[in-house]
Design a protein around this motif. Sequence first.
Motif, PDB file in Angstrom:
ATOM      1  N   PHE A   1      -0.309  -8.499   4.526  1.00 36.01           N
ATOM      2  CA  PHE A   1      -1.026  -8.142   3.274  1.00 36.01           C
ATOM      3  C   PHE A   1      -0.920  -9.525   2.280  1.00 36.01           C
ATOM      4  O   PHE A   1      -0.763 -10.604   1.179  1.00 36.01           O
ATOM      5  CB  PHE A   1      -0.788  -7.544   1.628  1.00 36.01           C
ATOM      6  CG  PHE A   1      -0.954  -5.826   1.956  1.00 36.01           C
ATOM      7  CD1 PHE A   1      -2.352  -5.282   2.420  1.00 36.01           C
ATOM      8  CD2 PHE A   1      -0.693  -4.862   0.947  1.00 36.01           C
ATOM      9  CE1 PHE A   1      -2.387  -4.630   2.668  1.00 36.01           C
ATOM     10  CE2 PHE A   1      -0.474  -3.802   1.278  1.00 36.01           C
ATOM     11  CZ  PHE A   1      -2.356  -3.087   2.339  1.00 36.01           C
TER      12      PHE A   1
ATOM     13  N   PRO B   1      -5.691  -5.717   0.029  1.00 36.04           N
ATOM     14  CA  PRO B   1      -4.762  -4.526   0.303  1.00 36.04           C
ATOM     15  C   PRO B   1      -5.424  -3.166   0.182  1.00 36.04           C
ATOM     16  O   PRO B   1      -5.109  -2.005   0.910  1.00 36.04           O
ATOM     17  CB  PRO B   1      -4.179  -4.298  -0.909  1.00 36.04           C
ATOM     18  CG  PRO B   1      -4.224  -6.044  -1.252  1.00 36.04           C
ATOM     19  CD  PRO B   1      -5.285  -6.755  -1.309  1.00 36.04           C
TER      20      PRO B   1
ATOM     21  N   LYS C   1       1.176  -3.225   5.704  1.00 32.04           N
ATOM     22  CA  LYS C   1       1.588  -3.520   3.918  1.00 32.04           C
ATOM     23  C   LYS C   1       2.303  -5.248   4.706  1.00 32.04           C
ATOM     24  O   LYS C   1       2.648  -6.212   3.509  1.00 32.04           O
ATOM     25  CB  LYS C   1       2.763  -2.547   3.923  1.00 32.04           C
ATOM     26  CG  LYS C   1       2.509  -1.574   2.848  1.00 32.04           C
ATOM     27  CD  LYS C   1       3.449  -0.576   3.006  1.00 32.04           C
ATOM     28  CE  LYS C   1       4.749  -1.571   1.472  1.00 32.04           C
ATOM     29  NZ  LYS C   1       5.409  -0.478   0.974  1.00 32.04           N
TER      30      LYS C   1
END
Length: 385
Positions: A339, A350, A336
């Motif tokens: 991203f 993603p 995460k």
Amino acid sequence: MQENYVPYVREDFLESKPAPTGNRSAAGWMRRNLFATPFDSIVSVVFGVIVIWFVISTFDWLFINAVWMGGGRQVCATDVQGGIRADGWSGACWAYVGDYFTQFMVGSYPRDLLWRPILVALLFVALLVPMLIPSAPRKGLNAILLLIVLPIVAYILLLGGYFGMRHVETSLWGGLMVTLLLSFVGIVVSLPAGVLLALGRRSNMPIVKAACVGFIELVRGVPLITVLFMASVLLPLFLEPGNNIDKFVRALVGVSIFASAYMAEVIRGGLQAIPKGQYEGADSLGLSYGQKMTFIIMPQAIKLVIPGIVNTFIGMFKDTSLVSIINMYDLLGTVKASFGDASWQTPVTPLTGLIFAGFIYWLFCFGMSRYSAFVERRLDTGHKR
């Protein structure tokens, strides 16, 4: 009774009929299970078309139209002819995963010291594989090396600062390495701690029972995020200035405490499932409490709750992603965090990263599930489930 009753006796035998043919072919299975009735045929065709369309579309997105090589977002934002993708969903961006692969595995660990986590991983596999093979010899020595020696060696190698090795702060650790370390230590600590808590909860000593019940109910009554937050933020407030505990160690303690409470209830369920005659039989043999639990009761209880134990392990392995609340990045947290890289920001980045992380999680969880099924079959004593 009638006087003129004449019994009937058959004088010839019926002609033998051929035995029913057992159709074990694929066509026979489909005819029995998918196309037995008109309604079954309609449902099978409709769902078959949906499944085939989904599988083909997914395979096409994941592999056929995927981008496998290149650097930067431009390789994932353009199609195979070089034009700009209008919808951005023409294929997965595996080039991004390849570029971030080392980051996903070890986080920000210094690249010139990657031999340390690689060596730890090799030692872990070399000790785990014979531990999982039932016929492998020297299980006791193997268990000591895997559960006691390896964590110490891994701590010295990964952290450094000993024997002239450069120190690497735990804030630089991340990725799959953190996920495996947290889950492994949680598994090693939670199983024996859960056994002790379960025995304490069933103890006849009021103080011990009250302490175990209070601990279990308190920990089970709060989410893991709360436990991690308390271990990371509130625990240092009770320590003297300068006696700070490493953030990674706090996460290890929080995960282990949380898993131990749930493991205690799983083990307690197995203890309650043991017939009373087993306890009485052990007492009649003159066994002490420790001998009774070690050789008679506990092996049977653990055997009964193997699915529950593995389910707790799987849940703990996935719950390690919550350490992001204390600014530690496991596999999912590292994915995460990637991203935000502007050089790889595309509509498919993603989703590609999350699919990669999900596959890694599934791979480990499926492996634990299959091995638990193998252990259940091996320990089966003939009882039908």
